[in-house]
Design a protein around this motif. Structure first.
Motif, mmCIF file in Angstrom:
data_model
loop_
_atom_site.group_PDB
_atom_site.id
_atom_site.type_symbol
_atom_site.label_atom_id
_atom_site.label_comp_id
_atom_site.label_asym_id
_atom_site.label_seq_id
_atom_site.Cartn_x
_atom_site.Cartn_y
_atom_site.Cartn_z
ATOM 1 N N SER A 124 0.718 -0.838 -0.008
ATOM 2 C CA SER A 124 -0.319 0.408 0.143
ATOM 3 C C SER A 124 0.950 1.507 0.275
ATOM 4 O O SER A 124 2.235 1.263 1.119
ATOM 5 N N VAL A 125 0.289 2.049 -0.376
ATOM 6 C CA VAL A 125 1.137 3.836 -0.819
ATOM 7 C C VAL A 125 -0.023 4.437 -0.654
ATOM 8 O O VAL A 125 -0.710 4.715 -1.501
ATOM 9 N N GLU A 126 0.796 5.523 0.094
ATOM 10 C CA GLU A 126 -0.711 7.301 0.569
ATOM 11 C C GLU A 126 0.333 7.752 0.171
ATOM 12 O O GLU A 126 1.813 8.252 1.130
ATOM 13 N N ILE A 127 0.230 8.940 -0.634
ATOM 14 C CA ILE A 127 0.585 9.931 -0.766
ATOM 15 C C ILE A 127 -0.649 11.644 -0.594
ATOM 16 O O ILE A 127 -1.552 11.230 -0.775
ATOM 17 N N ASP A 128 -0.025 11.900 0.673
ATOM 18 C CA ASP A 128 -0.939 12.968 0.741
ATOM 19 C C ASP A 128 -0.736 14.111 0.376
ATOM 20 O O ASP A 128 0.723 15.118 1.627
ATOM 21 N N LEU A 129 -1.146 15.127 0.256
ATOM 22 C CA LEU A 129 -0.716 16.156 -0.643
ATOM 23 C C LEU A 129 -1.048 17.460 0.190
ATOM 24 O O LEU A 129 -1.525 18.558 -0.128
ATOM 25 N N SER A 130 -2.022 17.215 1.366
ATOM 26 C CA SER A 130 -2.753 18.170 1.912
ATOM 27 C C SER A 130 -1.838 18.558 2.655
ATOM 28 O O SER A 130 -2.073 20.319 2.788
ATOM 29 N N GLU A 131 -0.716 18.833 3.024
ATOM 30 C CA GLU A 131 -0.034 20.235 3.881
ATOM 31 C C GLU A 131 1.573 20.113 3.031
ATOM 32 O O GLU A 131 2.316 20.742 3.625
ATOM 33 N N ALA A 132 1.295 19.860 1.479
ATOM 34 C CA ALA A 132 2.582 19.755 1.206
ATOM 35 C C ALA A 132 2.749 21.352 0.146
ATOM 36 O O ALA A 132 2.152 22.022 0.054
ATOM 37 N N LEU A 133 4.179 21.594 -0.091
ATOM 38 C CA LEU A 133 4.550 22.900 -0.533
ATOM 39 C C LEU A 133 4.295 22.453 -1.897
ATOM 40 O O LEU A 133 5.701 21.330 -3.099
ATOM 41 N N PHE A 134 3.771 23.234 -2.544
ATOM 42 C CA PHE A 134 3.642 22.716 -4.617
ATOM 43 C C PHE A 134 4.129 23.948 -4.655
ATOM 44 O O PHE A 134 4.331 25.267 -5.059
ATOM 45 N N ASP A 135 5.641 23.750 -5.615
ATOM 46 C CA ASP A 135 6.721 24.678 -6.264
ATOM 47 C C ASP A 135 6.381 24.758 -8.080
ATOM 48 O O ASP A 135 6.619 25.582 -8.740
ATOM 49 N N HIS A 136 5.836 23.962 -7.783
ATOM 50 C CA HIS A 136 5.192 23.791 -9.887
ATOM 51 C C HIS A 136 3.194 24.214 -9.715
ATOM 52 O O HIS A 136 2.813 22.794 -8.572
ATOM 53 N N GLN A 137 2.460 24.211 -10.436
ATOM 54 C CA GLN A 137 0.878 24.464 -10.742
ATOM 55 C C GLN A 137 1.093 23.127 -11.600
ATOM 56 O O GLN A 137 -0.343 22.662 -11.041
ATOM 57 N N GLN A 138 1.613 22.196 -11.923
ATOM 58 C CA GLN A 138 0.950 21.109 -12.434
ATOM 59 C C GLN A 138 1.957 19.721 -11.367
ATOM 60 O O GLN A 138 2.811 19.947 -11.978
ATOM 61 N N VAL A 139 1.151 19.225 -11.525
ATOM 62 C CA VAL A 139 2.145 17.880 -10.839
ATOM 63 C C VAL A 139 1.036 16.537 -11.166
ATOM 64 O O VAL A 139 0.294 16.249 -11.007
ATOM 65 N N MET A 140 2.196 15.723 -11.797
ATOM 66 C CA MET A 140 1.764 14.358 -12.546
ATOM 67 C C MET A 140 1.648 13.128 -11.764
ATOM 68 O O MET A 140 2.530 13.076 -10.550
ATOM 69 N N ILE A 141 0.831 12.110 -10.832
ATOM 70 C CA ILE A 141 1.358 11.115 -10.133
ATOM 71 C C ILE A 141 0.816 9.815 -10.871
ATOM 72 O O ILE A 141 -0.235 9.789 -10.490
ATOM 73 N N LYS A 142 2.299 9.319 -11.067
ATOM 74 C CA LYS A 142 1.693 8.051 -12.067
ATOM 75 C C LYS A 142 1.724 7.308 -10.913
ATOM 76 O O LYS A 142 2.472 6.408 -10.892
ATOM 77 N N SER A 143 0.377 5.893 -11.120
ATOM 78 C CA SER A 143 0.115 5.351 -9.698
ATOM 79 C C SER A 143 0.080 3.423 -11.088
ATOM 80 O O SER A 143 -0.803 3.434 -10.911
ATOM 81 N N PHE A 144 0.660 3.020 -10.522
ATOM 82 C CA PHE A 144 0.839 1.362 -10.518
ATOM 83 C C PHE A 144 0.401 0.489 -9.190
ATOM 84 O O PHE A 144 0.688 0.733 -8.370
ATOM 85 N N SER A 145 -0.639 0.059 -9.482
ATOM 86 C CA SER A 145 -0.817 -0.730 -7.646
ATOM 87 C C SER A 145 -1.533 -2.658 -9.054
ATOM 88 O O SER A 145 -1.964 -2.895 -9.851
ATOM 89 N N VAL A 146 -0.674 -2.607 -7.892
ATOM 90 C CA VAL A 146 -0.847 -4.901 -9.051
ATOM 91 C C VAL A 146 -0.813 -5.462 -7.608
ATOM 92 O O VAL A 146 -0.011 -5.666 -6.624
ATOM 93 N N PHE A 147 -2.360 -5.710 -6.918
ATOM 94 C CA PHE A 147 -2.532 -6.669 -6.336
ATOM 95 C C PHE A 147 -2.160 -5.662 -4.911
ATOM 96 O O PHE A 147 -1.895 -5.974 -3.748
ATOM 97 N N GLY A 148 -2.544 -4.072 -4.854
ATOM 98 C CA GLY A 148 -2.008 -3.466 -3.641
ATOM 99 C C GLY A 148 -2.617 -2.032 -3.694
ATOM 100 O O GLY A 148 -3.527 -2.364 -4.355
#
Length: 228
Positions: A124-148
């Motif tokens: 399992s992967v958790e990515i929480d951007l709710s308190e993150a600092l955004f240095d760029h206006q466009q952000v791509m999260i490429k996600s691959f989940s296999v039995f996860g």
């Protein structure tokens, strides 16, 4: 001596901006999804939108669509584009988050890159951007989940777009539009194979950077005014 009166050009005669072209393209995209346009009609109109030079020329392509006539009081902000701007996001990731028979978490006050790759293989992967600092206006999260599972959370004042899919799995992204044209746009792409990818806003969390930028603009304008 009489001065010749100069009249302002009509709105339809004004030069079209890239944001206005994106807005029309989004309306055409929705019309295609709703079955109001065929694939050939959609392609022909999008090509015309890219060639259009004025606001009036753009309006022609949506004149027969209901979305063009759903205007409330006052102008509404243009929705975020459904695809990243060409060249805005690199091919190579700035950060890899990997969980193989384990778990991995990115959360708290951290700086996001333009591209993040997330791999959940029997984990399992958790990515929480709710308190993150955004240095760029466009952000791509490429996600691959296999039995996860890959779980993504974003602040509620950003725009969120989903571009991936599932193969015997679940790929769910809550589309979100920010009212601020300078707000970050988070794109979630990838695949869920016998697993899940989920991206949703975290209510009550906002990007403080947006508020900081607004305050800096106000301070700059105030200083400029006082220096006159």
């Amino acid at each position: 001596m009489d001065l010749q009166k100069q009249t302002a050009p009509a709105v339809s005669e004004l030069r079209a901006s890239d944001a206005e072209r994106d807005r029309i393209a989004d309306i055409l995209h929705d019309a295609l999804a709703e079955g109001r346009l065929t694939a050939d009609e959609h392609a022909e109109r999008v090509e015309g939108v890219l060639r259009a030079k004025t606001v009036g020329e753009l309006d022609v392509f949506i004149r027969d669509l209901p979305a063009a006539h759903r205007q409330g009081p006052g102008p509404s902000p243009s929705p975020a584009p459904y695809r990243p701007t060409a060249g805005a996001i690199p091919i190579d990731p700035d950060d890899n988050v990997v969980a193989v028979f384990s778990s991995a978490v990115r959360k708290g006050r951290w700086r996001t890159g333009r591209r993040i790759h997330a791999y959940a293989i029997f984990g399992s992967v958790e990515i929480d951007l709710s308190e993150a600092l955004f240095d760029h206006q466009q952000v791509m999260i490429k996600s691959f989940s296999v039995f996860g599972s890959v779980e993504i959370r974003v602040p509620e004042n950003v725009s969120l777009r989903g571009m991936g899919g599932g193969v015997l799995g679940s790929f769910e992204v809550d589309t979100l539009d920010s009212g601020d044209p300078e707000a970050p746009i988070v794109y979630v792409d990838g695949w869920a194979v016998l697993g899940s990818v989920e991206a949703r806003p975290r209510r009550g969390k906002v990007v403080a950077d947006i508020l900081d930028r607004v305050q800096r603009k106000v301070d700059k304008s105030l200083r400029k005014h006082l220096n006159h």
